[in-house]
Design a protein around this motif. Sequence first.
Motif, PDB file in Angstrom:
ATOM      1  N   TYR A  10       0.673  -1.119   0.283  1.00 20.64           N
ATOM      2  CA  TYR A  10       0.134  -0.315   0.480  1.00 20.64           C
ATOM      3  C   TYR A  10       1.021   1.137  -0.039  1.00 20.64           C
ATOM      4  CZ  TYR A  10      -4.510   2.338   1.552  1.00 20.64           C
ATOM      5  OH  TYR A  10      -5.349   3.238   1.439  1.00 20.64           O
ATOM      6  N   ILE A  11       0.657   2.409  -0.694  1.00 24.40           N
ATOM      7  CA  ILE A  11       1.427   3.429  -0.536  1.00 24.40           C
ATOM      8  C   ILE A  11       1.245   4.435   0.403  1.00 24.40           C
ATOM      9  CG2 ILE A  11       1.466   5.191  -2.442  1.00 24.40           C
ATOM     10  CD1 ILE A  11       1.378   3.642  -4.632  1.00 24.40           C
ATOM     11  N   GLY A  12       2.269   4.526   1.599  1.00 29.39           N
ATOM     12  CA  GLY A  12       1.356   5.709   2.380  1.00 29.39           C
ATOM     13  C   GLY A  12       1.149   4.763   3.907  1.00 29.39           C
ATOM     14  N   PRO A  13       0.415   5.125   5.010  1.00 29.54           N
ATOM     15  CA  PRO A  13      -0.398   4.669   5.649  1.00 29.54           C
ATOM     16  C   PRO A  13      -1.193   4.185   4.821  1.00 29.54           C
ATOM     17  CG  PRO A  13       0.453   6.809   5.984  1.00 29.54           C
ATOM     18  CD  PRO A  13       1.165   6.686   4.833  1.00 29.54           C
ATOM     19  N   TRP A  14      -2.029   2.541   6.101  1.00 26.57           N
ATOM     20  CA  TRP A  14      -3.401   2.718   5.773  1.00 26.57           C
ATOM     21  C   TRP A  14      -3.949   2.949   7.245  1.00 26.57           C
ATOM     22  CZ3 TRP A  14      -6.370  -1.218   8.014  1.00 26.57           C
ATOM     23  CH2 TRP A  14      -7.732  -1.362   7.529  1.00 26.57           C
ATOM     24  N   LEU A  15      -5.476   3.558   6.625  1.00 24.53           N
ATOM     25  CA  LEU A  15      -6.261   3.211   8.031  1.00 24.53           C
ATOM     26  C   LEU A  15      -7.250   2.874   7.845  1.00 24.53           C
ATOM     27  CD1 LEU A  15      -5.856   6.773   8.426  1.00 24.53           C
ATOM     28  CD2 LEU A  15      -4.726   5.538  10.105  1.00 24.53           C
ATOM     29  N   PRO A  16      -7.644   2.918   8.702  1.00 24.49           N
ATOM     30  CA  PRO A  16      -9.404   1.563   9.228  1.00 24.49           C
ATOM     31  C   PRO A  16      -9.558   2.033   7.807  1.00 24.49           C
ATOM     32  CG  PRO A  16      -8.733   1.187  10.516  1.00 24.49           C
ATOM     33  CD  PRO A  16      -8.058   2.418  10.039  1.00 24.49           C
ATOM     34  N   GLU A  17     -11.431   2.143   6.927  1.00 21.01           N
ATOM     35  CA  GLU A  17     -12.172   2.410   6.488  1.00 21.01           C
ATOM     36  C   GLU A  17     -13.571   3.840   7.060  1.00 21.01           C
ATOM     37  OE1 GLU A  17     -15.622   2.343   2.855  1.00 21.01           O
ATOM     38  OE2 GLU A  17     -14.431   0.612   2.679  1.00 21.01           O
ATOM     39  N   PRO A  18     -13.753   4.334   7.820  1.00 18.21           N
ATOM     40  CA  PRO A  18     -14.965   4.580   8.389  1.00 18.21           C
ATOM     41  C   PRO A  18     -15.936   4.508   7.886  1.00 18.21           C
ATOM     42  CG  PRO A  18     -13.393   6.957   8.247  1.00 18.21           C
ATOM     43  CD  PRO A  18     -13.141   5.185   7.311  1.00 18.21           C
ATOM     44  N   VAL A  19     -17.008   3.811   9.084  1.00 17.85           N
ATOM     45  CA  VAL A  19     -18.480   3.514   8.138  1.00 17.85           C
ATOM     46  C   VAL A  19     -19.339   3.447   9.541  1.00 17.85           C
ATOM     47  CG1 VAL A  19     -19.921   0.939   8.575  1.00 17.85           C
ATOM     48  CG2 VAL A  19     -17.272   0.728   6.702  1.00 17.85           C
ATOM     49  N   ASP A  20     -20.603   3.455   8.887  1.00 21.88           N
ATOM     50  CA  ASP A  20     -21.542   4.164   9.543  1.00 21.88           C
ATOM     51  C   ASP A  20     -22.171   2.661  10.377  1.00 21.88           C
ATOM     52  OD1 ASP A  20     -23.891   5.048  11.301  1.00 21.88           O
ATOM     53  OD2 ASP A  20     -24.771   5.918   9.847  1.00 21.88           O
ATOM     54  N   THR A  21     -21.873   2.482  11.824  1.00 19.58           N
ATOM     55  CA  THR A  21     -22.365   1.187  12.235  1.00 19.58           C
ATOM     56  C   THR A  21     -23.333   1.662  13.193  1.00 19.58           C
ATOM     57  OG1 THR A  21     -20.389   1.545  14.316  1.00 19.58           O
ATOM     58  CG2 THR A  21     -19.895  -0.051  12.094  1.00 19.58           C
ATOM     59  N   ALA A  22     -24.016   2.888  13.480  1.00 16.39           N
ATOM     60  CA  ALA A  22     -24.985   2.917  14.577  1.00 16.39           C
ATOM     61  C   ALA A  22     -26.187   2.128  14.431  1.00 16.39           C
ATOM     62  CB  ALA A  22     -25.023   4.493  14.127  1.00 16.39           C
ATOM     63  N   ALA A  23     -26.384   1.837  13.400  1.00 18.22           N
ATOM     64  CA  ALA A  23     -28.072   1.093  13.010  1.00 18.22           C
ATOM     65  C   ALA A  23     -27.587  -0.220  12.921  1.00 18.22           C
ATOM     66  CB  ALA A  23     -28.183   1.358  11.525  1.00 18.22           C
ATOM     67  N   ASP A  24     -26.769  -0.687  13.652  1.00 19.87           N
ATOM     68  CA  ASP A  24     -26.061  -2.704  13.360  1.00 19.87           C
ATOM     69  C   ASP A  24     -27.473  -3.204  14.299  1.00 19.87           C
ATOM     70  OD1 ASP A  24     -25.562  -4.827  14.593  1.00 19.87           O
ATOM     71  OD2 ASP A  24     -23.067  -4.593  13.769  1.00 19.87           O
ATOM     72  N   PRO A  25     -28.227  -4.022  13.983  1.00 15.89           N
ATOM     73  CA  PRO A  25     -29.284  -4.516  14.782  1.00 15.89           C
ATOM     74  C   PRO A  25     -29.057  -5.205  15.654  1.00 15.89           C
ATOM     75  CG  PRO A  25     -29.284  -5.649  12.326  1.00 15.89           C
ATOM     76  CD  PRO A  25     -28.419  -3.979  12.073  1.00 15.89           C
ATOM     77  N   TYR A  26     -27.628  -6.057  15.516  1.00 15.70           N
ATOM     78  CA  TYR A  26     -27.201  -7.127  16.820  1.00 15.70           C
ATOM     79  C   TYR A  26     -26.039  -6.406  18.137  1.00 15.70           C
ATOM     80  CZ  TYR A  26     -28.539 -10.059  13.509  1.00 15.70           C
ATOM     81  OH  TYR A  26     -29.706 -10.916  12.040  1.00 15.70           O
ATOM     82  N   LEU A  27     -26.702  -4.878  17.724  1.00 10.79           N
ATOM     83  CA  LEU A  27     -25.705  -3.813  19.074  1.00 10.79           C
ATOM     84  C   LEU A  27     -26.837  -3.258  20.028  1.00 10.79           C
ATOM     85  CD1 LEU A  27     -22.298  -4.337  20.067  1.00 10.79           C
ATOM     86  CD2 LEU A  27     -22.876  -1.767  19.032  1.00 10.79           C
ATOM     87  N   GLY A  28     -26.922  -3.716  21.466  1.00 15.32           N
ATOM     88  CA  GLY A  28     -27.432  -2.645  22.038  1.00 15.32           C
ATOM     89  C   GLY A  28     -26.426  -1.501  22.680  1.00 15.32           C
ATOM     90  N   ALA A  29     -27.076  -0.339  23.510  1.00 15.86           N
ATOM     91  CA  ALA A  29     -26.244   0.687  23.321  1.00 15.86           C
ATOM     92  C   ALA A  29     -24.864  -0.161  24.089  1.00 15.86           C
ATOM     93  CB  ALA A  29     -26.583   1.277  24.002  1.00 15.86           C
ATOM     94  N   GLU A  30     -24.967  -1.202  25.769  1.00 10.25           N
ATOM     95  CA  GLU A  30     -23.483  -1.615  26.131  1.00 10.25           C
ATOM     96  C   GLU A  30     -22.572  -2.270  25.774  1.00 10.25           C
ATOM     97  OE1 GLU A  30     -26.562  -3.015  25.777  1.00 10.25           O
ATOM     98  OE2 GLU A  30     -26.867  -4.624  25.770  1.00 10.25           O
ATOM     99  N   ARG A  31     -22.751  -2.283  24.750  1.00 13.69           N
ATOM    100  CA  ARG A  31     -21.977  -3.160  23.462  1.00 13.69           C
ATOM    101  C   ARG A  31     -20.793  -1.944  22.715  1.00 13.69           C
ATOM    102  NH1 ARG A  31     -21.345  -6.516  26.465  1.00 13.69           N
ATOM    103  NH2 ARG A  31     -19.736  -8.071  25.291  1.00 13.69           N
TER     104      ARG A  31
END
Length: 295
Positions: A88-109
């Motif tokens: 990869y040319i230069g530093p690699w960073l994770p891709e930002p993704v909106d996961t707020a609507a994840d139906p399998y995740l409660g607020a405590e997680r």
Amino acid sequence: MATAESERRGDLDAAAAVFTDVRPRLFGIAYRMLGSASEAEDLVQEVWLRWQAYDRGTVSEPGAFLATIATRLSINALKSARVRRETYIGPWLPEPVDTAADPYLGAERGEALEYATLLLMERLSPNERAAYVLREAFDYAYDQIAEIIGTSAAAVRQLVSRARRHIADSRRSRPDRGGQRALLEAFMAAARSGDMVELERLFAADVVNTSDGNGAVKVARKPLVGAERVAKFLKALEWLWDDMEVDWTELGGTTWAVLRQHGAVYAVITVDGTDTGIDQILWQVNQDKLGAFRD
């Protein structure tokens, strides 16, 4: 002949319905393992192909079965991805993704969804990362995780414990969401005005500026370290702000500055810090990783 074809189609429709129901979880696992939405989508498609070809009548718990396939493929994909990223040319960073609507995740997680945690998970081994994701993001039992990754429940407890410790040690003294946004707003104001004195005041002595552009023109290909050096670099970017609009968005538990030029997203920026000031500046300039900011 027609009856057999009808039965086959009905069986495939039923398989598709099962897959569609569990698909958000599969994407969530793959994305949190790989840090890339496109790679996660490809992996989920591979899970579907395997599900189509499998003897589904032998599967008593399809959701658990599909999650197992996704996790094991993710572990293998992460190992090969780390090798590929060496080119990869230069530093690699994770891709930002909106996961707020994840139906399998409660607020405590919620912490497991944060972009800051995704960054920290880059330091974990593939098995540590899998165990942490399944436990912290999806609340799987230790014996379930053990079956998925092919080890013992005791070993999984150790993997999760190590992962938690690595992440907790790196998150000490971090600002809350309001504090992080305030740091970002102050940083952007100083960067846009070219105020080196204010920039150096905001920075920790060992601040690191990292830009992910994968070879994009005028994007730094190495991280810059040190308050004075980073301030000088930002001062030299005065050209960047011509015709540039900046607005704010929340994504992955983090506030981002979204840079738009002529209506198109050019880059996004976020910062993090400790009690000593901003110690991390992240620029995502790779256009392939900005999809979440165009929606």
